[in-house]
Design an enzyme around this catalytic site. Structure first.
Site, PDB file in Angstrom:
ATOM      1  N   ARG A  78     -14.310  13.547 -51.978  1.00  0.00           N
ATOM      2  CA  ARG A  78     -13.907  14.370 -50.942  1.00  0.00           C
ATOM      3  C   ARG A  78     -14.589  15.849 -50.867  1.00  0.00           C
ATOM      4  O   ARG A  78     -14.696  16.345 -49.557  1.00  0.00           O
ATOM      5  CB  ARG A  78     -12.267  14.514 -51.196  1.00  0.00           C
ATOM      6  CG  ARG A  78     -11.739  15.776 -50.568  1.00  0.00           C
ATOM      7  CD  ARG A  78     -10.095  15.964 -50.471  1.00  0.00           C
ATOM      8  NE  ARG A  78      -9.443  15.541 -51.667  1.00  0.00           N
ATOM      9  CZ  ARG A  78      -9.470  16.346 -52.948  1.00  0.00           C
ATOM     10  NH1 ARG A  78      -9.969  17.519 -52.712  1.00  0.00           N
ATOM     11  NH2 ARG A  78      -8.906  15.698 -53.927  1.00  0.00           N
TER      12      ARG A  78
ATOM     13  N   TYR B  33      -8.800  19.252 -23.612  1.00  0.00           N
ATOM     14  CA  TYR B  33      -8.562  17.514 -23.958  1.00  0.00           C
ATOM     15  C   TYR B  33      -7.179  17.530 -24.429  1.00  0.00           C
ATOM     16  O   TYR B  33      -6.463  18.047 -25.180  1.00  0.00           O
ATOM     17  CB  TYR B  33      -9.439  17.387 -25.461  1.00  0.00           C
ATOM     18  CG  TYR B  33      -9.206  15.860 -26.211  1.00  0.00           C
ATOM     19  CD1 TYR B  33      -9.570  14.703 -25.475  1.00  0.00           C
ATOM     20  CD2 TYR B  33      -8.525  15.814 -27.268  1.00  0.00           C
ATOM     21  CE1 TYR B  33      -9.296  13.517 -25.961  1.00  0.00           C
ATOM     22  CE2 TYR B  33      -8.310  14.768 -27.821  1.00  0.00           C
ATOM     23  CZ  TYR B  33      -8.871  13.510 -27.181  1.00  0.00           C
ATOM     24  OH  TYR B  33      -8.445  12.201 -27.760  1.00  0.00           O
TER      25      TYR B  33
ATOM     26  N   LYS C  86     -17.419   9.700 -29.992  1.00  0.00           N
ATOM     27  CA  LYS C  86     -17.805   9.649 -28.514  1.00  0.00           C
ATOM     28  C   LYS C  86     -19.313   9.395 -28.433  1.00  0.00           C
ATOM     29  O   LYS C  86     -19.856   8.528 -29.101  1.00  0.00           O
ATOM     30  CB  LYS C  86     -17.353  10.765 -27.814  1.00  0.00           C
ATOM     31  CG  LYS C  86     -15.858  11.090 -27.860  1.00  0.00           C
ATOM     32  CD  LYS C  86     -14.828  10.165 -27.504  1.00  0.00           C
ATOM     33  CE  LYS C  86     -13.387  10.501 -27.877  1.00  0.00           C
ATOM     34  NZ  LYS C  86     -12.845  11.542 -27.602  1.00  0.00           N
TER      35      LYS C  86
ATOM     36  N   ASP D  93     -15.925  23.024 -28.049  1.00  0.00           N
ATOM     37  CA  ASP D  93     -15.619  21.780 -28.075  1.00  0.00           C
ATOM     38  C   ASP D  93     -16.942  21.153 -27.045  1.00  0.00           C
ATOM     39  O   ASP D  93     -16.965  21.014 -25.973  1.00  0.00           O
ATOM     40  CB  ASP D  93     -14.364  21.074 -27.700  1.00  0.00           C
ATOM     41  CG  ASP D  93     -14.219  19.421 -27.644  1.00  0.00           C
ATOM     42  OD1 ASP D  93     -15.397  18.933 -27.694  1.00  0.00           O
ATOM     43  OD2 ASP D  93     -12.975  19.031 -27.802  1.00  0.00           O
TER      44      ASP D  93
HETATM   45  C1  LIG Z   1     -12.065  12.396 -28.379  1.00  0.00           C
HETATM   46  C2  LIG Z   1     -12.098  13.959 -27.970  1.00  0.00           C
HETATM   47  C3  LIG Z   1     -11.448  14.802 -28.957  1.00  0.00           C
HETATM   48  C4  LIG Z   1     -10.620  14.046 -30.214  1.00  0.00           C
HETATM   49  O1  LIG Z   1     -11.668  13.309 -31.055  1.00  0.00           O
HETATM   50  P1  LIG Z   1     -10.889  12.193 -31.824  1.00  0.00           P
HETATM   51  O2  LIG Z   1     -12.129  11.644 -32.644  1.00  0.00           O
HETATM   52  O3  LIG Z   1     -10.594  10.995 -31.020  1.00  0.00           O
HETATM   53  O4  LIG Z   1     -10.012  12.618 -32.738  1.00  0.00           O
HETATM   54  C5  LIG Z   1     -11.528  16.042 -28.776  1.00  0.00           C
HETATM   55  N1  LIG Z   1     -12.161  16.632 -27.808  1.00  0.00           N
HETATM   56  C6  LIG Z   1     -12.483  15.899 -26.868  1.00  0.00           C
HETATM   57  C7  LIG Z   1     -13.493  16.379 -25.633  1.00  0.00           C
HETATM   58  C8  LIG Z   1     -12.476  14.564 -26.790  1.00  0.00           C
HETATM   59  O5  LIG Z   1     -12.855  13.739 -26.021  1.00  0.00           O
END
Ligand SMILES: *Cc1c(COP(=O)(O)O)cnc(C)c1O
Length: 389
Positions: free
Chosen positions: A52, A104, A201, A176
């Protein structure tokens, strides 16, 4: 390659953090599944003690992310939401957050339904309008949270301007960068304090693992985030760390190829009689097209949003009628996906917010994968004609 910053982006994506295994010479480092590590003596700590707190496979991924985002350090989390949650835990009761109005869906839910429980308030504004951002500032604003490419309307805020505003009030700017990836844009270079990814992603890129990352350029901020991550525990597991590391090696190639196809699709969709409008940063009609030209490397990204001239049912039917594009949330992988924001990715928005922020019933969001342009075009052609006739 031990120097994290040496070489071009594409070269670093392959080599950063990927040390030859000293015992075997393996060019791909072994995956370390161990949860605990033998110590040199009681009260003496080696590089790793408990997974961890630190794990060699995770740390290799963190070095690669650090290099690609141009920061001083990075952290890998069990999901993108865990990474955003970690950032939100820098805040205390009474603090205020400004975030984008096309945020998001998961981040929208976190800010409105979790952070509010600990007394943190959020204002959503159009981050492409610096005046609205300034108007939304309060004495308690501690975080501006922006997506480098918004969702689903693909808005592109001026990150340097947001950094200036955040600095003036001693707030942090968190970005983000999931839709853009560091192949297109590196927010730390533009003054952001924290850059976050859903590694689920594009970084992973193959729809086969969940993950999240944070990168920073201030060692003190890193220590604070590391403390929260270690104290709360949402770390990325070794197998997923390996999968994201492997995905990174082709990130640059994938983004270039997928962006190229996305641009071709956007241009073609623009002339389709059943389509009201197409939103894509590579089109001259995109409100921040010039900003994208000035700040993006490698293309305009692989997300395309368009508005069908039909009803909510016809929109749903189009999404259901595609054969190559899978009807699914998520994005950023080699296979193309299609979805209806109003009923899927942005279903957690209140109806009024969806109207206010342009998440209309006819909106369709594409995540363009690595298939050929001709095949994707043919698939959309048949799906749209099936729904619209
Ligand atoms: C998918 C996504 C998230 C969240 O990520 P997870 O891996 O699904 O928890 C946050 N911001 C954006 C822009 C996303 O596409």
């Amino acid at each position: 390659m031990t120097d994290n910053r040496k070489g071009s982006f594409r070269t670093r994506a392959i080599h950063a953090g990927s040390e030859i295994d000293p015992q075997t010479g393996a060019v791909v480092p072994p995956i370390h599944f161990a949860s605990t590590f033998r110590q040199p003596g009681a009260g003496q700590w080696g590089d790793f003690d408990y997974s961890r707190s630190g794990n060699p496979t995770r740390s290799q991924l963190e070095s690669a992310i650090t290099s690609l985002e141009g920061g001083c350090n990075a952290l890998a989390f069990s999901s993108g939401m865990a990474a955003i949650h970690c950032v939100s835990m820098l805040l205390s009761s009474g603090d205020h957050v400004i975030a984008g109005c096309d945020l998001y869906g998961g981040a929208h839910r976190l800010f409105h339904q979790i952070c509010n429980r600990s007394g943190v308030s959020v204002t959503l504004v159009d981050l492409t309008d610096p005046k609205s951002v300034r108007e939304a500032l309060t004495d308690h604003t501690k975080l501006i949270w922006a997506e480098s490419i918004g969702n689903p309307r693909l808005s592109i805020p001026d990150l340097s301007e947001l950094a200036t505003i955040a600095n003036e009030v001693d707030a942090r700017l968190g970005i983000d960068n999931t839709f853009a990836t560091p192949a297109l844009l590196r927010p730390l270079e533009l003054g952001a304090d924290i850059v976050m990814h859903s590694a689920t992603k594009y970084l992973g890129g193959h729809s086969d693992c969940l993950g999240g990352t944070l990168a920073v350029s201030d060692p003190e901020l890193y220590e604070q985030l590391y403390f929260i991550q270690n104290a709360t525990g949402a770390v990325l597991d070794p197998m997923s760390s390996f999968l994201v590391s492997r995905g990174l090696k082709t990130l640059d190639l994938r983004i270039r190829a997928q962006s190229e196809t996305a641009l071709k699709l956007a241009l073609w969709l623009q002339s389709h009689p059943s389509i009201k409008n197409v939103i894509y940063p590579g089109l001259a009609s995109h409100p921040q097209h010039q900003r994208a030209c000035d700040t993006f490397d490698a293309g305009f990204g692989a997300m395309v949003t368009f508005e069908l001239k039909g009803s909510i049912e016809q929109t749903a039917m189009t999404c259901e009628a595609t054969k190559l594009f899978h009807l699914a949330v998520s994005l950023g992988a080699v296979e193309s996906l299609i979805e209806q924001p109003a009923t899927m990715s942005h279903a957690s928005y209140a109806e009024a917010d969806r109207q206010r922020f342009g998440i209309t019933d006819g909106l369709i969001r594409l995540s363009v994968g690595l298939e050929s342009f001709e095949d994707l075009k043919a698939d959309l052609t048949q799906a749209i004609s099936k729904a619209m006739t």
